[in-house]
Design a protein around this motif. Sequence first.
Motif, mmCIF file in Angstrom:
data_model
loop_
_atom_site.group_PDB
_atom_site.id
_atom_site.type_symbol
_atom_site.label_atom_id
_atom_site.label_comp_id
_atom_site.label_asym_id
_atom_site.label_seq_id
_atom_site.Cartn_x
_atom_site.Cartn_y
_atom_site.Cartn_z
ATOM 1 N N VAL A 41 0.835 -1.200 0.000
ATOM 2 C CA VAL A 41 0.000 0.000 0.000
ATOM 3 C C VAL A 41 0.869 1.249 0.000
ATOM 4 O O VAL A 41 1.772 1.399 0.831
ATOM 5 C CB VAL A 41 -0.933 0.019 1.233
ATOM 6 N N GLY A 42 0.605 2.124 -0.956
ATOM 7 C CA GLY A 42 1.123 3.480 -0.889
ATOM 8 C C GLY A 42 2.469 3.743 -1.521
ATOM 9 O O GLY A 42 2.893 4.895 -1.593
ATOM 10 N N ARG A 43 3.176 2.702 -2.000
ATOM 11 C CA ARG A 43 4.467 2.912 -2.641
ATOM 12 C C ARG A 43 4.275 2.825 -4.148
ATOM 13 O O ARG A 43 3.895 1.769 -4.665
ATOM 14 C CB ARG A 43 5.492 1.873 -2.199
ATOM 15 N N PRO A 44 4.516 3.892 -4.893
ATOM 16 C CA PRO A 44 4.194 3.910 -6.326
ATOM 17 C C PRO A 44 4.809 2.767 -7.122
ATOM 18 O O PRO A 44 4.147 2.160 -7.963
ATOM 19 C CB PRO A 44 4.742 5.268 -6.783
ATOM 20 N N ALA A 45 6.077 2.446 -6.867
ATOM 21 C CA ALA A 45 6.721 1.374 -7.627
ATOM 22 C C ALA A 45 6.317 -0.011 -7.137
ATOM 23 O O ALA A 45 6.506 -0.999 -7.844
ATOM 24 C CB ALA A 45 8.238 1.517 -7.563
ATOM 25 N N ALA A 46 5.792 -0.100 -5.910
ATOM 26 C CA ALA A 46 5.344 -1.370 -5.320
ATOM 27 C C ALA A 46 6.454 -2.411 -5.252
ATOM 28 O O ALA A 46 6.207 -3.614 -5.343
ATOM 29 C CB ALA A 46 4.143 -1.926 -6.082
ATOM 30 N N LEU A 47 7.691 -1.970 -5.070
ATOM 31 C CA LEU A 47 8.803 -2.917 -5.046
ATOM 32 C C LEU A 47 8.799 -3.812 -3.813
ATOM 33 O O LEU A 47 9.493 -4.834 -3.785
ATOM 34 C CB LEU A 47 10.134 -2.172 -5.146
ATOM 35 N N LEU A 137 -2.711 -16.514 3.251
ATOM 36 C CA LEU A 137 -2.761 -15.465 4.260
ATOM 37 C C LEU A 137 -2.597 -14.108 3.594
ATOM 38 O O LEU A 137 -1.632 -13.886 2.854
ATOM 39 C CB LEU A 137 -1.642 -15.666 5.292
ATOM 40 N N VAL A 138 -3.530 -13.215 3.838
ATOM 41 C CA VAL A 138 -3.396 -11.837 3.362
ATOM 42 C C VAL A 138 -2.363 -11.122 4.226
ATOM 43 O O VAL A 138 -2.481 -11.100 5.452
ATOM 44 C CB VAL A 138 -4.742 -11.091 3.459
ATOM 45 N N VAL A 139 -1.344 -10.549 3.593
ATOM 46 C CA VAL A 139 -0.363 -9.746 4.318
ATOM 47 C C VAL A 139 -0.272 -8.381 3.646
ATOM 48 O O VAL A 139 0.207 -8.263 2.515
ATOM 49 C CB VAL A 139 1.028 -10.393 4.362
ATOM 50 N N VAL A 140 -0.745 -7.370 4.345
ATOM 51 C CA VAL A 140 -0.675 -5.994 3.866
ATOM 52 C C VAL A 140 0.631 -5.387 4.367
ATOM 53 O O VAL A 140 0.993 -5.556 5.538
ATOM 54 C CB VAL A 140 -1.877 -5.179 4.377
ATOM 55 N N THR A 141 1.353 -4.709 3.492
ATOM 56 C CA THR A 141 2.604 -4.067 3.892
ATOM 57 C C THR A 141 2.520 -2.561 3.681
ATOM 58 O O THR A 141 1.990 -2.090 2.675
ATOM 59 C CB THR A 141 3.811 -4.612 3.099
ATOM 60 N N THR A 142 3.039 -1.826 4.655
ATOM 61 C CA THR A 142 3.233 -0.382 4.495
ATOM 62 C C THR A 142 4.635 -0.045 4.979
ATOM 63 O O THR A 142 5.033 -0.449 6.071
ATOM 64 C CB THR A 142 2.207 0.457 5.287
ATOM 65 N N THR A 143 5.390 0.655 4.166
ATOM 66 C CA THR A 143 6.728 1.096 4.549
ATOM 67 C C THR A 143 6.828 2.592 4.290
ATOM 68 O O THR A 143 6.862 3.034 3.152
ATOM 69 C CB THR A 143 7.819 0.345 3.758
#
Length: 227
Positions: A41-47, A137-143
Amino acid sequence: MAGTARRGGATDETGRYAVLYPALAEAAHRVGATAIGLIDVGRPAALNLCVDRVGITYSDGVFLGDPDSPVQESCSIVHGGAVPDRTMPPVVARVAVTRHRPDVEDALLAEDPPVRFCGDVVELLPEAIAAVPEDALVVVTTTWALSRLSIPRRPSFVDRLREAATGRTVAWVSAEGVGVAPSVPTLGDRPASGHSIVGIALYEGAEHRVDAVARCWSRGRILDWFH
């Protein structure tokens, strides 16, 4: 010195893999997951969605990830911590939730591009979670992404995770500044202290568990793992 070597592509997310990989593996371990679906979520490149496609060498001797990847990262472990030596389960879905679609996919994503949802990242979370197979398992990441949301909107992000967890387990792995990620313990640290806190949250029905598992500096190049 900690850092990243890569061939071309974006360098926007250098250092994040070293934080994400052990946290993702730990989240999966806690619920016994054998497959995961990543939602960044929220990182344009989604790396962040490439975390299983890189190699990471830690200063305590642990190596995680792919030794043959063109992207190799190093990370300094401080304060006597030890990174868990666990392997991530297979990633069966990759989903990106961003405000805008990138002009070009990074090389690590180009051959197998993620499902993308573009617009309001909070309101799109339910659709993104629904795109992950039920047996994963759903794993949402935010950095370092939630700071882009206004302070009043950040609790709504957690609300969407809890709502989705009425029918399945949802994990959230975060690396955010002190006090930025709602419900993640601040450990008594002050905001804008020069470091960030790595959190693991698990939501299942009405139950939830949220832990701070590490501090990190320099956007993940230096790591103090607690457990």
